[in-house]
Motif scaffolding. Sequence first.
Motif, PDB file in Angstrom:
ATOM      1  N   SER A   1     114.051  41.917  22.044  1.00  0.00           N
ATOM      2  CA  SER A   1     112.833  41.632  22.807  1.00  0.00           C
ATOM      3  C   SER A   1     111.643  42.390  22.237  1.00  0.00           C
ATOM      4  O   SER A   1     110.528  41.860  22.176  1.00  0.00           O
ATOM      5  CB  SER A   1     113.029  41.976  24.288  1.00  0.00           C
ATOM      6  OG  SER A   1     113.163  43.369  24.479  1.00  0.00           O
ATOM      7  N   VAL A   2     111.875  43.620  21.802  1.00  0.00           N
ATOM      8  CA  VAL A   2     110.807  44.385  21.140  1.00  0.00           C
ATOM      9  C   VAL A   2     110.387  43.671  19.861  1.00  0.00           C
ATOM     10  O   VAL A   2     109.190  43.549  19.562  1.00  0.00           O
ATOM     11  CB  VAL A   2     111.277  45.823  20.831  1.00  0.00           C
ATOM     12  CG1 VAL A   2     110.261  46.549  19.948  1.00  0.00           C
ATOM     13  CG2 VAL A   2     111.490  46.605  22.132  1.00  0.00           C
TER      14      VAL A   2
ATOM     15  N   LEU B   1     106.572  40.284  16.936  1.00  0.00           N
ATOM     16  CA  LEU B   1     106.308  39.094  16.130  1.00  0.00           C
ATOM     17  C   LEU B   1     105.196  38.260  16.753  1.00  0.00           C
ATOM     18  O   LEU B   1     104.334  37.717  16.041  1.00  0.00           O
ATOM     19  CB  LEU B   1     107.582  38.270  15.998  1.00  0.00           C
ATOM     20  CG  LEU B   1     107.498  37.011  15.121  1.00  0.00           C
ATOM     21  CD1 LEU B   1     107.129  37.386  13.690  1.00  0.00           C
ATOM     22  CD2 LEU B   1     108.811  36.252  15.148  1.00  0.00           C
ATOM     23  N   ALA B   2     105.200  38.143  18.080  1.00  0.00           N
ATOM     24  CA  ALA B   2     104.144  37.407  18.777  1.00  0.00           C
ATOM     25  C   ALA B   2     102.779  38.038  18.513  1.00  0.00           C
ATOM     26  O   ALA B   2     101.779  37.337  18.313  1.00  0.00           O
ATOM     27  CB  ALA B   2     104.426  37.369  20.275  1.00  0.00           C
TER      28      ALA B   2
ATOM     29  N   GLU C   1     100.176  28.196  21.091  1.00  0.00           N
ATOM     30  CA  GLU C   1      98.736  28.389  20.991  1.00  0.00           C
ATOM     31  C   GLU C   1      98.197  29.104  22.230  1.00  0.00           C
ATOM     32  O   GLU C   1      97.332  29.980  22.138  1.00  0.00           O
ATOM     33  CB  GLU C   1      98.041  27.039  20.825  1.00  0.00           C
ATOM     34  CG  GLU C   1      96.530  27.126  20.644  1.00  0.00           C
ATOM     35  CD  GLU C   1      96.133  27.931  19.415  1.00  0.00           C
ATOM     36  OE1 GLU C   1      95.082  28.593  19.461  1.00  0.00           O
ATOM     37  OE2 GLU C   1      96.883  27.890  18.416  1.00  0.00           O
ATOM     38  N   ALA C   2      98.720  28.743  23.399  1.00  0.00           N
ATOM     39  CA  ALA C   2      98.297  29.388  24.637  1.00  0.00           C
ATOM     40  C   ALA C   2      98.675  30.863  24.632  1.00  0.00           C
ATOM     41  O   ALA C   2      97.895  31.723  25.052  1.00  0.00           O
ATOM     42  CB  ALA C   2      98.949  28.692  25.833  1.00  0.00           C
ATOM     43  N   LEU C   3      99.885  31.162  24.152  1.00  0.00           N
ATOM     44  CA  LEU C   3     100.330  32.546  24.060  1.00  0.00           C
ATOM     45  C   LEU C   3      99.403  33.356  23.169  1.00  0.00           C
ATOM     46  O   LEU C   3      98.960  34.452  23.538  1.00  0.00           O
ATOM     47  CB  LEU C   3     101.758  32.594  23.512  1.00  0.00           C
ATOM     48  CG  LEU C   3     102.332  33.983  23.210  1.00  0.00           C
ATOM     49  CD1 LEU C   3     102.525  34.775  24.501  1.00  0.00           C
ATOM     50  CD2 LEU C   3     103.654  33.868  22.455  1.00  0.00           C
TER      51      LEU C   3
ATOM     52  N   VAL D   1     107.475  36.689  26.942  1.00  0.00           N
ATOM     53  CA  VAL D   1     108.232  36.717  25.678  1.00  0.00           C
ATOM     54  C   VAL D   1     109.497  37.561  25.833  1.00  0.00           C
ATOM     55  O   VAL D   1     110.585  37.166  25.406  1.00  0.00           O
ATOM     56  CB  VAL D   1     107.364  37.273  24.534  1.00  0.00           C
ATOM     57  CG1 VAL D   1     108.186  37.449  23.258  1.00  0.00           C
ATOM     58  CG2 VAL D   1     106.181  36.344  24.270  1.00  0.00           C
ATOM     59  N   ALA D   2     109.349  38.733  26.469  1.00  0.00           N
ATOM     60  CA  ALA D   2     110.504  39.611  26.669  1.00  0.00           C
ATOM     61  C   ALA D   2     111.558  38.942  27.544  1.00  0.00           C
ATOM     62  O   ALA D   2     112.760  38.992  27.246  1.00  0.00           O
ATOM     63  CB  ALA D   2     110.056  40.932  27.300  1.00  0.00           C
TER      64      ALA D   2
END
Length: 353
Positions: A128-129, A134-135, A83-85, A104-105
Motif C-alpha cells: 500500500s505504501v 506510485l500514485a 485522471e480524477a485521482l 489507494v491504500a
Amino acid sequence: SPKGPNSVQSMMFKRSSFYAAAGTVAMVLLNRSTSAFVSPHQSVNLHNSKHKIQRNLLQIRGGDINTVPSSSALSSIVGPATEALHQVLVSGTPSRAVGALYAVASLTVVPLTYYQTAYSFSVGYGLSVAAMSLALLTSFKFSLSAPSILAVTSLVYGLRLGGYIFARERTVESKRKQFEEMNKRPILKRTPLALGVSLLYAFMVSPALFALRGTLDAGSVLKKVQLCFTGVSAFGMLLEAVADQHKYEVKRKSKEGEESFVGPTTWSYTICRHPNYLGEILFWAGLFGAGSVSFGKSIVPWACGGLGLWGILSIMLGASAGLDKKQAEKYGEQPDYVEWKRKVSSSVIPFFK
C-alpha cells in the motif's frame, strides 16, 4: 511491527475498532469529495469526444461503426478514475487529497486482507505504501528534487518490505504457521481492520504528498532542511533493509524449533537490539520531517501527518518492548543472550535503554 504478526497482532486487533471508526469518517469525507473529481458536464464531453474518435478510427480501418472493443468499458472507467485521482492529489483540497491516498491504500489492503488476515499489516502494509507512492510519482512531474526523491524512496521502501515479508512467509515455516493461525477470522469481519490500517498508512504517507504539493525557495533554509530529512528517510530505509536481511539469514540457518539464542548480534545489531525497527522509525520520521516544512498553517497536513507518525512510533516502540519481553523469557538464562544484552543495552533508540 507491521512487518509481521509475531509481536504486534494483539496490539493491532485491539486498535482495529479505533482505526475502523476513523476509516469510516475518512470514507465519508472521500465520498463527499468525489463530486469534485469530474463535473457531469466534463464527463459527458469526455465520453462524447472519446466515442467520436473511436467511430472515426473504426470507419478508416473499415470496421463496423457499431462495434465497440471489449476493453472500452474497462478503459472508460479506469481512465477517468485515474485522471480524477491525479487531479485531486495535485490540486484538490488537503482533506480530499488525503482521502485519495486512503482510497489507494484501501484498494490495496482490503483484497489482501480478505486473502490473508495478517497481510493487512505485513504484505499489505508494504504494497500500500508502494501503491500510494506510485500514485504520487505519476501525478506530479518528476525532478531531481527532495520531494521527488522522497517519493521514490517511499516506493522502493514499500516494494522491498512487501516482497521481503512475502518471501519470509514462504520460506520460514514458523512465520507461515503464524499467518495461517491468524487467517481463521471470517472474511467480512476483517474489513474494519483493513480499512482502519489503510487510514493509518494514508496518514503516514501524507507528508510526501504535501512535500510534492509545496513550493520552497531554492537555496532557502527550509529547502536544505527538507533535503536533510529526505536523507534521514533514505538512510532509515537502507538500515531496515540490511537489518531485516541479516536477521532473516541468521534465522533461516537455525534449526526449526531452535531453543538456543542464535542472534544476530553483529553488524547493525551492535547499535541496538532491534535496528530494523530503528530503521523504520528513521524512515517515517525523516518522511514526516521532509514534508512538514511544506505544511504551512493548514491543520490537515499537521493532523494527518502527526497522527500517522504517532501511530507508527507507538507500534514500533510497543513491538520492540514486546519482543524484548519474549526474548528475555525464552533466552534469559542463556550466556550468549545475557552477554549481548549487556553490551547492547538500547532496545531501539541508541543510548536510551
